[in-house]
Design an enzyme around this catalytic site. Structure first.
Site, PDB file in Angstrom:
ATOM      1  N   ARG A  98      -0.536  -5.361  -5.437  1.00 47.80           N
ATOM      2  CA  ARG A  98      -1.659  -4.446  -5.266  1.00 47.80           C
ATOM      3  C   ARG A  98      -1.246  -3.110  -5.873  1.00 47.80           C
ATOM      4  NH1 ARG A  98      -3.492  -1.131  -0.573  1.00 47.80           N
ATOM      5  NH2 ARG A  98      -5.768  -0.940  -0.645  1.00 47.80           N
ATOM      6  N   HIS A 243      -6.216  -3.495   7.208  1.00 44.72           N
ATOM      7  CA  HIS A 243      -4.878  -2.907   7.160  1.00 44.72           C
ATOM      8  C   HIS A 243      -4.334  -2.852   8.579  1.00 44.72           C
ATOM      9  CE1 HIS A 243      -5.743  -0.669   3.103  1.00 44.72           C
ATOM     10  NE2 HIS A 243      -5.958  -1.978   3.051  1.00 44.72           N
ATOM     11  N   TYR A 245      -1.555  -1.664  11.128  1.00 45.98           N
ATOM     12  CA  TYR A 245      -0.460  -0.770  11.492  1.00 45.98           C
ATOM     13  C   TYR A 245      -0.415  -0.667  13.017  1.00 45.98           C
ATOM     14  CZ  TYR A 245      -0.058   0.272   6.524  1.00 45.98           C
ATOM     15  OH  TYR A 245       0.125   0.167   5.171  1.00 45.98           O
ATOM     16  N   TRP A 301       2.822  -3.188   2.638  1.00 44.58           N
ATOM     17  CA  TRP A 301       2.976  -1.832   2.100  1.00 44.58           C
ATOM     18  C   TRP A 301       4.413  -1.372   2.362  1.00 44.58           C
ATOM     19  CZ3 TRP A 301      -0.331   1.324  -0.598  1.00 44.58           C
ATOM     20  CH2 TRP A 301       0.130   2.625  -0.811  1.00 44.58           C
TER      21      TRP A 301
END
Length: 468
Positions: A98, A243, A245, A301
């Site tokens: 990405r 995403h 987290y 990430w």
């Protein structure tokens, strides 16, 4: 996610050109949505041949094979001098990268058409599927200077001549984390508008849309409005990205979110995740194991360059210096090294329709018969009121093209939900078989093939495996 930044270049965008998109026939384009618990139906393979498409919950590559992303993010616009990272990421086993691009609204510059062309060419050379994303939209409504999704589409329109024809190798992530925590309900209509405008421009790529709440969707705006957003795409070719987290510190929060999209029959990837965030632990092992069991793609990430080194997978862009997080991404049990498979467009496709040649067993040796298999149940998580299990199938000397499993639960244990299998149960007895794409297991290899949620107590009974 934001990291330490360097400025990109600011060449003028190329001349814009449009083309007439090939509209689908009415029968192929028909979408049916009935809310209040009824499924949304998206036409399988609605995209033109030659590119990625969506079939139910699965991303399908240009050869018609399911493709499961296993990769990382590279902050290209901030570190244009680290072009070698694409080859390094590929050498570490990733099948997808990405790529962070800049559209010019923030202070890190613009990713030019020539730069994007270089990136796409390098991804193809390194056998990486390329997910391109505009980062300037991050936290709109809360982050000063953030771009709108409409401004992101302006940027993509300027890249049309570069990306046209790359549908088999490139997915377009329209805007990174496009809404912050301020009024996340504003996400739905701009997302629909962006999809429709991308199609009007002529883009036939799979489009990836990130959730609001800085990508984490903790108010479930994307989850609740995903059917309407999917239906707005006339090509039926939109992929949703969550995403994960600190919001996903509990394994159950991961399972619940994955369950929601599975129940809606809509495609989902984890477009970003970490193992910790701002001092809080993220349920990264559950993200990986659940994604592997369900056939969900993920992109961790990020490769390197984060402020303070937080969430760096390698130190200073040096692939020989894997961090603890990097080891979890690349070398853990469900990490990239053990689960990633190249997209078949790069020629590595073990076509399940091709005959597999295996040595004939010598009947005097009593060796295993071609297609023999064993299977085992493992406990992934046990939270007291229920538990998550995984099933692994191991092929003997010969490869498998399909399998059927049987087992009997002890006591009161029963399956309450399952994924990636055709399963029937009669009392304590269970029969499970493959769903096609997960039926192939190479000779001598083990493959985690499906998962389930069951009632207590957790158990791992003996499983019989039959090649079919």
């Amino acid at each position: 996610m934001s990291i330490n930044m360097e400025h990109g270049t600011t060449d003028a965008a190329p001349a814009r050109r449009r083309r007439m998109r090939k509209w689908l026939t009415a029968a192929a384009a028909t979408l049916a949505i009935v809310f209040a618990g009824v499924w949304q139906l998206i036409p399988a393979g609605a995209q033109q041949q030659g590119g990625f498409s969506i079939d139910g919950t699965q991303l399908i590559d240009a050869n018609g094979n399911p493709f499961i992303m296993r990769g990382t993010s590279h902050p290209d616009v901030w570190y244009e001098g680290e072009f070698a990272s694409y080859g390094e990421i590929s050498d570490l086993g990733a099948n997808t990268v990405r790529v962070v691009l800049g559209s010019g609204q923030r202070n890190w510059g613009v990713s030019t058409a020539s730069r994007v062309q270089q990136i796409v060419d390098e991804c193809k050379a390194q056998r990486l599927i390329c997910v391109l994303e505009v980062h300037d939209t991050t936290g709109y409504g809360e982050e000063s200077g953030a771009a709108t999704l409409d401004q992101a589409v302006d940027f993509w329109e300027g890249l049309y001549s570069v990306l046209d024809g790359e549908e088999a190798y490139v997915l377009i992530n329209i805007g990174n984390e496009p809404i912050g925590n301020t009024n996340p309900q504003q996400w739905t209509q701009p997302t629909i508008d962006a999809i429709e405008r991308m199609r009007d421009i002529g883009f036939e790529h799979t489009l990836v849309v990130d959730a609001p709440n800085w990508g984490q969707d903790w108010q479930n705006v994307m989850r609740d409005n995903a059917p309407a957003v999917a239906a707005a795409d006339p090509d039926g070719n939109t992929l949703f990205s969550i995403h994960m987290y600190a919001v996903y510190s509990s394994p159950q929060t991961v399972i619940d979110y994955f369950d929601a999209f599975e129940e809606m029959g809509l495609p989902l990837i984890v477009g970003e995740y970490g193992d910790t965030f701002q001092g809080q632990t993220v349920a990264w092992e559950t993200i990986q194991s659940e994604a592997q069991a369900r056939g969900i793609g993920w992109l961790a990430w990020s490769y390197s360059g984060n402020t303070g080194g937080d969430l760096d997978q390698v130190l200073s862009f040096d692939p020989s210096q894997l961090t603890t997080w990097g080891q979890r991404v690349f070398t853990s049990a469900n990490g990239i090294g053990n689960t990633a498979e190249r997209a078949s467009v790069f020629g590595d496709d073990p076509d399940p329709t091709d005959p597999t040649t295996t040595p004939t067993d010598d009947p005097t040796t009593g060796g295993p018969t071609e297609g023999d298999c064993t299977a085992a149940i493992g406990v992934v998580n046990d939270w007291g009121s229920g538990w998550q299990g995984k099933v692994t199938v191991t092929a003997s000397d010969g490869a498998l093209d399909g399998w059927r499993l049987n087992w009997t639960w002890p006591g009161s244990t029963r399956i309450t939900s399952s994924w990636n299998t055709t399963l029937t149960a009669s009392g304590a007895g269970v029969t499970a078989s493959d769903v096609g794409w997960n039926g192939t297991v190479a000779g001598g290899q083990a493959r985690e093939v499906f998962g389930f949620i069951a009632s207590t107590p957790a158990a791992a009974p003996a499983v019989t495996c039959e090649a079919i």
